[in-house]
Design a protein around this motif. Sequence first.
Motif, mmCIF file in Angstrom:
data_model
loop_
_atom_site.group_PDB
_atom_site.id
_atom_site.type_symbol
_atom_site.label_atom_id
_atom_site.label_comp_id
_atom_site.label_asym_id
_atom_site.label_seq_id
_atom_site.Cartn_x
_atom_site.Cartn_y
_atom_site.Cartn_z
ATOM 1 N N TYR A 192 40.396 92.878 -40.126
ATOM 2 C CA TYR A 192 41.216 94.005 -39.692
ATOM 3 C C TYR A 192 42.297 93.514 -38.743
ATOM 4 N N ARG A 226 35.250 90.958 -44.234
ATOM 5 C CA ARG A 226 36.193 92.018 -43.867
ATOM 6 C C ARG A 226 37.026 91.558 -42.677
ATOM 7 N N SER A 256 26.518 95.634 -42.870
ATOM 8 C CA SER A 256 26.818 95.312 -41.467
ATOM 9 C C SER A 256 28.269 95.668 -41.192
ATOM 10 N N TYR A 257 28.490 96.611 -40.310
ATOM 11 C CA TYR A 257 29.837 97.129 -40.103
ATOM 12 C C TYR A 257 30.410 96.784 -38.743
ATOM 13 N N GLU A 258 29.676 96.056 -37.928
ATOM 14 C CA GLU A 258 30.190 95.724 -36.596
ATOM 15 C C GLU A 258 31.477 94.914 -36.713
ATOM 16 N N GLN A 259 32.450 95.279 -35.894
ATOM 17 C CA GLN A 259 33.716 94.547 -35.872
ATOM 18 C C GLN A 259 33.793 93.738 -34.588
ATOM 19 N N TYR A 260 34.110 92.453 -34.751
ATOM 20 C CA TYR A 260 34.204 91.531 -33.629
ATOM 21 C C TYR A 260 35.663 91.115 -33.482
ATOM 22 N N PHE A 261 36.175 91.321 -32.271
ATOM 23 C CA PHE A 261 37.588 91.099 -32.030
ATOM 24 C C PHE A 261 37.887 89.704 -31.498
#
Lengths: 114, 115
Positions: free
Chosen positions: A33, A31, A100-105
Amino acid sequence: DTGVSQNPRHKITKRGQNVTFRCDPISEHNRLYWYRQTLGQGPEFLTYFQNEAQLEKSRLLSDRFSAERPKGSFSTLEIQRTEQGDSAMYLCASSPGGTSYEQYFGPGTRLTVT
Amino acid sequence: GENVEQHPSTLSVQEGDSAVIKCTYSDSASNYFPWYKQELGKGPQLIIDIRSNVGEKKDQRIAVTLNKTAKHFSLHITETQPEDSAVYFCAASSLGMEYGNKLVFGAGTILRVKS
């Protein structure tokens, strides 16, 4: 450390020019974004990819904006005919997928339109 | 759509004191609430998150609490240190393929820890 990387880090362009930004997500994150952040505000969602499919686009993403993720790995965000209002930090985030939905920028690309 | 409000906008504490930042959300479908720390010139860094089936979560000096009924959640930092100084953002999301998992962020809290 193979975190999310973004290039360039800074871009200064004249109004009316086209610009393209690149995002390389964490390896095997399916994923991806894009968000936009203006000074003193939280990031605002622009668009989302699941592998190579662009599944959602915000109304913030005018027809001058286009994003791609051709092979499900890196992504590009292009802004055509830039306007001064496009000046912002453009942030990319990746997420593993599955449950796993954690978003890492990433560090972001700072765009200044003069 | 979802709307997230965050308070206070700035917070100054003495080193060693606790800091609390509060957020409220509007969409009852939201079920995932991460917190991010952003330092100058850097992207947001995930520091802790909580899902709606949990009321509280701790990680060393950081804790997050969630009240689903009132639709609010809070970040607690204990024994603050100068390196905790940064901008903190709360966010909300609805998990699941049909939602896209996009994050809706609050406006941020500038935390200053005075030594």
